[in-house]
Design an enzyme around this catalytic site. Structure first.
Site, short mmCIF file in Angstrom:
data_model
loop_
_atom_site.label_atom_id
_atom_site.label_comp_id
_atom_site.label_asym_id
_atom_site.label_seq_id
_atom_site.Cartn_x
_atom_site.Cartn_y
_atom_site.Cartn_z
CG ASP A 10 -1.62 1.25 1.47
OD1 ASP A 10 -2.37 1.66 0.57
OD2 ASP A 10 -1.42 1.88 2.53
CG ASP A 12 -1.23 7.68 0.31
OD1 ASP A 12 -0.24 8.38 0.06
OD2 ASP A 12 -2.14 7.48 -0.50
N GLY A 45 -5.51 2.77 -3.74
CA GLY A 45 -6.79 3.28 -4.22
C GLY A 45 -6.62 4.40 -5.21
CE LYS A 196 -5.15 -1.30 -1.80
NZ LYS A 196 -4.26 -0.63 -0.84
CG ASP A 219 -1.91 2.41 6.44
OD1 ASP A 219 -2.32 3.49 6.89
OD2 ASP A 219 -1.91 2.16 5.23
CG ASN A 222 -7.70 0.75 1.15
OD1 ASN A 222 -6.98 0.83 2.14
ND2 ASN A 222 -7.48 1.45 0.06
#
Length: 268
Positions: A10, A12, A45, A196, A219, A222
């Site tokens: 991921d 961010d 995302g 995902k 984290d 999602n």
């Protein structure tokens, strides 16, 4: 120790620190992993164009790694530029989603080409999305500007208000859509069945790999499905509680080279 061949990250709160940057140690570890033939997948995302600057920094095109954008709505081979997988909302749903945004008096944005289109360019959350993705935000009449299907829409408003709007939008759109909040102020609307983990399953199948060979780090909410799905699911120390509970391993935070520690321990 299992033979891990792929690491899915991921962005961010995971790959990047609070300044939205990849730290030198994390970059060095990921470059070394790719030089050893390991596959890096940036899973976000964000729209594809919003992931490309980080993909460029990590030289994914040189090593043939991948971008998973729109929370799994699209997977792109960085070497060839081709979409390995793509899923979009039906064009007929655009009008209904625009109507729902008007009904609930929330701002709305979507993506077309290398732009973010919105009904209100003064919305602070739209400005934030533009800033994160390094893509221009353009105010327009979405009904006329959208000439084809889009990967997703995002409704924007304060978290407390969106918490009330979310169940109403879910009920109005029905079971063919995935509606969830990726941030308190972002209510995402995507095609049903896109997440995902499902998209990573398609990528692994294409590459002839097993999920046991995959590490996934994240984290946020999602990231939950991919952390449950991966051979080694890793939560950042700054992750939300459900992600920490689902993980096999908890690393340091995104500000303390958590990803570098995972790469050094399990891939190098």
């Amino acid at each position: 120790m299992a033979n891990y061949e792929m690491i899915v990250l991921d962005l961010d709160g995971t790959l990047t620190n609070q300044e939205k940057k990849i730290t030198p140690r994390t970059k060095e570890a990921l470059m070394k992993a790719q030089e050893k033939g390991k596959i890096v997948v940036l899973a976000s995302g964000r729209p594809t164009a919003g992931v490309e600057p980080l993909a460029k920094e990590l030289e994914l095109s040189r090593f043939g790694s991948y971008i998973l954008s729109f929370n799994g709505g699209m997977i792109t081979n960085c070497k060839t530029g081709e979409a390995v997988f793509s899923s979009v909302l039906p064009f007929s749903s655009n009008e209904r989603i625009i109507e729902l945004a008007e009904e609930h008096r929330v701002d709305l944005l979507t993506y077309q080409g290398r732009e973010i289109l919105t009904n209100n360019e003064q919305c602070p959350y739209g400005k934030l999305e533009s800033q994160i993705n390094h893509l221009p935000l353009r105010e327009t009449d979405l009904r006329t500007a959208l000439t084809g299907p889009v990967p997703k829409f995002i409704m924007l408003d304060d978290g407390d208000y969106l918490a009330m709007v979310e169940p109403r939008v879910k009920a109005a759109l029905g079971r063919d859509y995935s509606v969830y909040r990726s941030e308190p102020f972002f209510l995402e609307i995507m095609p049903k069945g896109i997440d995902k983990a499902k998209s990573l399953g398609r990528l692994l199948e294409k590459l002839g790999m097993k999920r046991e060979q995959m590490i996934a780090c994240g984290d946020g909410y999602n990231d939950l499905t991919m952390i449950q799905y991966a051979g080694l699911g890793v939560a950042m120390d700054n992750a939300v509680l459900p992600v920490k509970k689902a993980a096999n391993y908890i690393t340091a935070s995104n500000n303390e080279d958590g990803v570098a520690l995972v790469v050094e321990k399990f891939l190098l």
